[in-house]
Write a protein that holds these residues in place. Structure first.
Motif, short mmCIF file in Angstrom:
data_model
loop_
_atom_site.label_atom_id
_atom_site.label_comp_id
_atom_site.label_asym_id
_atom_site.label_seq_id
_atom_site.Cartn_x
_atom_site.Cartn_y
_atom_site.Cartn_z
N VAL A 124 13.36 105.92 15.52
CA VAL A 124 14.66 105.46 15.96
C VAL A 124 14.44 104.20 16.79
O VAL A 124 13.83 104.24 17.85
N ALA A 147 10.99 97.07 17.34
CA ALA A 147 12.12 96.53 18.10
C ALA A 147 12.17 95.01 17.94
O ALA A 147 13.23 94.42 17.80
N TYR A 168 13.33 94.21 14.16
CA TYR A 168 14.71 94.48 13.77
C TYR A 168 15.72 93.97 14.78
O TYR A 168 16.90 93.85 14.48
N PHE A 169 15.23 93.70 16.00
CA PHE A 169 16.12 93.14 17.02
C PHE A 169 15.40 91.97 17.68
O PHE A 169 14.83 92.12 18.75
N MET A 214 21.24 100.24 16.43
CA MET A 214 20.16 101.22 16.22
C MET A 214 19.85 101.33 14.75
O MET A 214 20.77 101.36 13.92
N THR A 271 15.87 100.86 18.73
CA THR A 271 16.98 100.13 19.36
C THR A 271 16.39 98.84 19.92
O THR A 271 15.16 98.68 19.93
N PRO A 272 17.21 97.92 20.38
CA PRO A 272 16.66 96.65 20.88
C PRO A 272 15.60 96.83 21.96
O PRO A 272 14.74 95.99 22.12
N LYS A 273 15.66 97.91 22.72
CA LYS A 273 14.73 98.05 23.84
C LYS A 273 13.83 99.27 23.74
O LYS A 273 12.88 99.40 24.49
N THR A 274 14.14 100.17 22.84
CA THR A 274 13.31 101.36 22.74
C THR A 274 13.01 101.69 21.30
O THR A 274 13.66 101.19 20.38
N CYS A 275 12.01 102.54 21.11
CA CYS A 275 11.62 102.97 19.79
C CYS A 275 10.92 104.31 19.96
O CYS A 275 10.33 104.58 21.00
#
Ligand SMILES: [Zn+2]
Length: 74
Positions: free
Chosen positions: A14, A36, A39-40, A1, A16-20
Motif C-alpha cells: 500500500v 512512494a 508513484y508520487f 494511494m 501513499t505519498p509518504k508511506t509504504c
C-alpha cells in the motif's frame, strides 16, 4: 494511494505519498521508499529548503557578526 505488486508477485504494498507497506519503508521511517518516489514524485523542495536554513556566510563587510566585535578578531 495505490497498490503495488512486489517483485515476488505474491503481495501488494500500500503506497501513499509518504508511506509504504514495503520492508524498505519500514526500515527507513520518515523517508519515502522507491515506490512512494515512483508513484508520487516528490516536489523538489529539498535543496531550497536546506539552503534557506543555512546561515549566511558573512555579515556585510566580511565580519562574522557581533562575535567578531566582542572577541576583537575582526
Ligand atoms: Zn515501498
Amino acid at each position: 494511494m495505490v497498490l503495488v505488486r512486489n517483485n515476488k508477485k505474491d503481495a501488494y504494498y500500500v503506497v501513499t505519498p509518504k508511506t509504504c507497506s514495503c520492508p524498505a519503508a519500514t526500515y527507513n521511517p520518515g523517508q519515502p521508499c522507491k515506490h512512494a518516489r515512483k508513484y508520487f514524485p516528490q516536489p523538489k523542495v529539498t535543496a531550497p529548503a536546506v539552503d534557506s536554513i543555512k546561515p549566511e556566510g558573512k555579515w556585510p563587510g566580511g565580519h562574522n557578526g557581533p562575535v567578531d566585535e566582542i572577541m576583537g578578531v575582526a
